[in-house]
Design a protein around this motif. Structure first.
Motif, PDB file in Angstrom:
ATOM      1  N   ARG A 401       0.807  -1.221   0.000  1.00 18.22           N
ATOM      2  CA  ARG A 401       0.000   0.000   0.000  1.00 18.22           C
ATOM      3  C   ARG A 401       0.838   1.268   0.000  1.00 18.22           C
ATOM      4  O   ARG A 401       0.343   2.349  -0.312  1.00 18.22           O
ATOM      5  N   GLN A 402       2.103   1.139   0.355  1.00 14.16           N
ATOM      6  CA  GLN A 402       2.968   2.306   0.521  1.00 14.16           C
ATOM      7  C   GLN A 402       4.161   2.159  -0.426  1.00 14.16           C
ATOM      8  O   GLN A 402       5.090   1.402  -0.147  1.00 14.16           O
ATOM      9  N   PRO A 403       4.129   2.870  -1.554  1.00 17.40           N
ATOM     10  CA  PRO A 403       5.009   2.544  -2.692  1.00 17.40           C
ATOM     11  C   PRO A 403       6.493   2.819  -2.491  1.00 17.40           C
ATOM     12  O   PRO A 403       7.280   2.507  -3.371  1.00 17.40           O
ATOM     13  N   LEU A 404       6.894   3.382  -1.364  1.00 15.06           N
ATOM     14  CA  LEU A 404       8.326   3.614  -1.147  1.00 15.06           C
ATOM     15  C   LEU A 404       8.987   2.485  -0.357  1.00 15.06           C
ATOM     16  O   LEU A 404      10.190   2.545  -0.092  1.00 15.06           O
ATOM     17  N   PHE A 405       8.224   1.453  -0.006  1.00 16.27           N
ATOM     18  CA  PHE A 405       8.772   0.368   0.801  1.00 16.27           C
ATOM     19  C   PHE A 405       8.731  -0.951   0.052  1.00 16.27           C
ATOM     20  O   PHE A 405       7.886  -1.161  -0.834  1.00 16.27           O
ATOM     21  N   GLU A 406       9.645  -1.858   0.437  1.00 15.42           N
ATOM     22  CA  GLU A 406       9.724  -3.187  -0.146  1.00 15.42           C
ATOM     23  C   GLU A 406       9.721  -4.230   0.972  1.00 15.42           C
ATOM     24  O   GLU A 406       9.868  -3.913   2.157  1.00 15.42           O
ATOM     25  N   PHE A 407       9.589  -5.494   0.576  1.00 10.18           N
ATOM     26  CA  PHE A 407       9.524  -6.582   1.542  1.00 10.18           C
ATOM     27  C   PHE A 407      10.749  -6.606   2.457  1.00 10.18           C
ATOM     28  O   PHE A 407      10.644  -6.793   3.664  1.00 10.18           O
ATOM     29  N   THR A 408      11.928  -6.380   1.876  1.00 10.01           N
ATOM     30  CA  THR A 408      13.156  -6.451   2.690  1.00 10.01           C
ATOM     31  C   THR A 408      13.206  -5.356   3.745  1.00 10.01           C
ATOM     32  O   THR A 408      13.934  -5.492   4.739  1.00 10.01           O
ATOM     33  N   ASP A 409      12.453  -4.281   3.557  1.00 11.02           N
ATOM     34  CA  ASP A 409      12.429  -3.211   4.559  1.00 11.02           C
ATOM     35  C   ASP A 409      11.702  -3.634   5.832  1.00 11.02           C
ATOM     36  O   ASP A 409      11.826  -2.958   6.870  1.00 11.02           O
TER      37      ASP A 409
END
Length: 690
Positions: A401-409
């Protein structure tokens, strides 16, 4: 006339040498000045003395070519005189499409410049007309590929000039070192493209402009006359291209009845020779048939001209430059990200002030769903300074839902949201100045224990400092009470405050009204525009304790955050484009854009509303004007003056004391008056009557 065996004089043609900064300057010119125009533009190039280098392995001399160079100053109006560098004027024309470039009437362009040179020779006698060039281009600015074709118009001599045996020789052997040294001393301070030289009683030689040919050589025997030019060719057998038009100039103006023989010095010495290096200049005697020269026939009409440059395959055709592989990727991105914005100004919005948007420093309070989308949209508008503030970490539910984050974060407990989002912005575009601040905003209804007061005081000071160093603030937090302190700071410090809040299928986007109005409008003052709390009759309180899972998370339709975030950024840009900025008035509720042409409510992007309430269930957006409330717990003068006088102490009381804000603003009296009014009503219990 010489009766020795002769050969036709052949000239080393100009070869274009385009420096990378020229393409950057062309990009700027195309985007910021020319836009869609295909008008011709003056340009400037230069050439210098021909050079050669010695091959270290074979020891042979390698000519570096007869170059005409274009650099970053090609479109500058100010010419900088440099030693041994000759400036040339040219005509530049850029085409909007590759098809137009290929179909261009190159003959007409070439003939136009050739005619100008010819008229200059015949009418003014100014030798500055002799060296001109044409450059046509097509610039593919999305891929940084440039198609270009040069022409260097020069006249064809019929019959051709010839040079007798032994041909071109070392000037040192024929003229002597003293003559060359005398010329060098006179050219050292002021280089000339063409000049005349003759013996002098006071020195070895004296020089004069080419236009003084008749008077300067009036009493000088042909054997002592020298016609000189700065030669960009390094070939020992072929002089450079500029000599071609110089000979046409002399033939037309001075040699109709005079000698058909010219002693030519090809000047190629930019420095004094050292012990083991001879002078590089060349000397030769060129001739023209006597009957043609003396008759002067067929010289009033312009002779044929040549000069289109050949491509790298040796054929007449354009050349191609691909700068993308050799450019700094960060610089490529910096120029490319604003391309869409600058295209807006070409036809749609010429008055759009992109610089004002780019210079706006934006503070985003909240780096969640709204914060991520707002940051991305701000970058799309060219904003270069973005600071994100948040106190939480990235969880596994965030990345989708939050396009600046990824799974590894999300791993290892999750990265701090604010810094993680800032790092993502810099990965997307290295030119953005993105910062992350890990900080919790103190809130009313959330008491501060004595042990935590020092930390909260430091947090408030940090927040105040952030407000001071930014121009626009976005309130993008999850809770209602977390927006209170930023509302107070934004109003007190005169900042643009943008608020975005989400429901399940509805949203609110608004700008807080300014404290005082600087509007030039005769309409209602913008000081009457309210803030997020102006419709409340109670102070914000704790809405986070004892909440269920669905209450702790913002449950909303997935597309709603992107819509609200983009709307908030677009509203900010509209405010920035309005002449009154933060004081821009809002259109009244009955405002009809197609009927009322008043500019008071508009920027170049259209109207500047106060609030926008969106309803996704009906796909409807409603503009609203909300009046400022004089007892508002967020922006009333009672709150602002108390903060300005007491600082952190009044904030601490607001955090800790229930009912303090109502008392400070007078809302408690309003409640009492309301209760008294209700008690004074005589209620009738009879059914159906009151």
């Amino acid at each position: 006339m010489s009766t020795t065996k002769s050969s036709i004089v052949q000239f080393t043609p100009f070869s274009s040498l385009v420096q990378p900064p020229f393409w950057h300057e062309l990009t700027r010119l195309k985007i910021d000045v020319l836009r869609l125009s295909e008008q011709t533009v003056p340009a400037r190039a230069s050439y210098t003395i021909g050079r050669s280098v010695t091959d270290r392995e074979t020891g042979t001399e390698i000519d570096l070519g007869c170059h005409l160079t274009l650099g970053a100053d090609a479109f500058s109006q100010e010419s900088q005189q440099t030693s041994n560098v000759i400036s040339c004027n040219g005509t530049f024309k850029n085409y909007n499409t590759i098809e137009e470039f290929k179909a261009a009437d190159k003959t007409a362009l070439f003939n136009q410049v050739a005619d100008e040179i010819w008229e200059g020779i015949k009418t003014t006698g100014d030798s500055n007309f002799l060296n001109q060039f044409i450059l046509i281009t097509f610039a593919d600015l999305k891929k940084y590929k440039y198609y270009y074709w040069f022409a260097f118009p020069a006249f064809v001599a019929k019959p051709a000039w010839t040079i007798g045996e032994p041909g071109w020789q070392a000037a040192e052997d024929t003229l002597g070192r003293d003559v060359l040294a005398s010329i060098y001393s006179q050219l050292h301070e002021s280089v000339k493209p063409y000049f005349l030289a003759r013996p002098s009683s006071s020195s070895a030689l004296e020089i004069a402009p080419l236009s003084d040919y008749a008077s300067f050589f009036a009493s000088v025997p042909p054997s002592a006359q020298l016609v000189c030019f700065l030669d960009p060719s390094a070939s020992v057998q072929h002089p450079g291209w500029p000599l071609r038009n110089a000979l046409a100039y002399l033939r037309v103006r001075f040699l109709k009845r005079g000698p058909a023989q010219i002693r030519v010095l090809c000047w190629r010495d930019s420095e004094l020779p050292i012990a083991d290096r001879p002078w590089r200049s060349r000397f030769g005697i060129v001739e023209a048939p006597a009957d043609e020269v003396r008759a002067g026939t067929a010289l009033q009409s312009r002779p044929a001209a040549v000069g289109w440059e050949k491509n790298t395959q040796g054929k007449l055709g354009p050349r191609f430059a691909d700068l993308a592989p050799m450019m700094d990727p960060a610089r490529l991105a910096d120029q490319a990200v604003d391309l869409n914005l600058k295209l807006m100004r070409w036809r749609i919005l010429p008055a759009l002030n992109l610089e004002k948007v780019a210079e706006t420093r934006c503070l985003l309070l909240g780096a969640g769903t709204l914060g991520c989308y707002v940051a991305r949209t701000l970058m799309g508008w060219g904003v270069r300074n973005i600071t994100l503030l948040d106190s939480s970490t990235v969880s596994f539910s965030n990345p989708v839902r939050q396009p600046l984050f990824e799974f590894t974060d999300c791993l290892d407990g999750g990265k701090p949201k604010a810094q993680c989002a800032a790092d993502a912005l810099k990965r997307i575009f290295p030119g953005v100045n993105a910062k992350g601040v890990n900080l919790s905003v103190p809130m009313p209804g959330h008491p501060i224990p004595p042990s935590g007061v020092a930390q909260v005081r430091a947090d408030v000071e940090k927040l105040e400092s952030l407000f001071d160093s930014h121009d626009a603030v976005f309130l993008l937090m999850d809770s209602r009470e977390s927006r209170w302190l930023p509302t107070v700071l934004g109003k007190a410090k005169g900042k643009i405050v943008m608020n975005a809040a989400l429901g399940f299928d509805s949203y609110l986007v608004m700008r807080h009204g300014a404290r005082t109005s600087g509007s030039t409008s005769d309409s209602a003052s913008t000081s009457k525009l309210g803030c997020y709390y102006c419709n409340d009759v109670v102070a914000p309180a704790d809405s986070l304790t004892d909440r269920t899972l669905d209450q702790m998370c913002t449950v909303t339709r997935p597309g709603l955050a992107a819509i609200a975030s983009a709307t908030a950024v677009e509203l900010l840009v509209s405010v920035l484009q309005h002449p009154d900025g933060v004081n821009a008035p809002a259109p009244p509720p009955n405002f009809q854009d197609d009927q009322d042409e008043s500019a008071a409510y508009k920027s170049v992007l259209g109207v500047v509303p106060h609030q926008l309430r969106g309803f996704l269930a009906q796909f409807r957006t409603m503009p609203i004007v909300g009046a400022a409330y004089d007892r508002c717990t967020g922006c009333s003068e009672a709150i602002l003056q108390a903060y300005e006088k007491q600082g952190f102490d009044v904030l601490l009381r607001a955090f800790n004391e229930t009912g303090y804000l109502e008392t400070l603003t007078g809302l408690d009296k309003l409640h009492d008056e309301g209760e008294a009014a209700l008690e004074s009503v005589d209620w009738d219990d009879d059914e159906g009557d009151m």
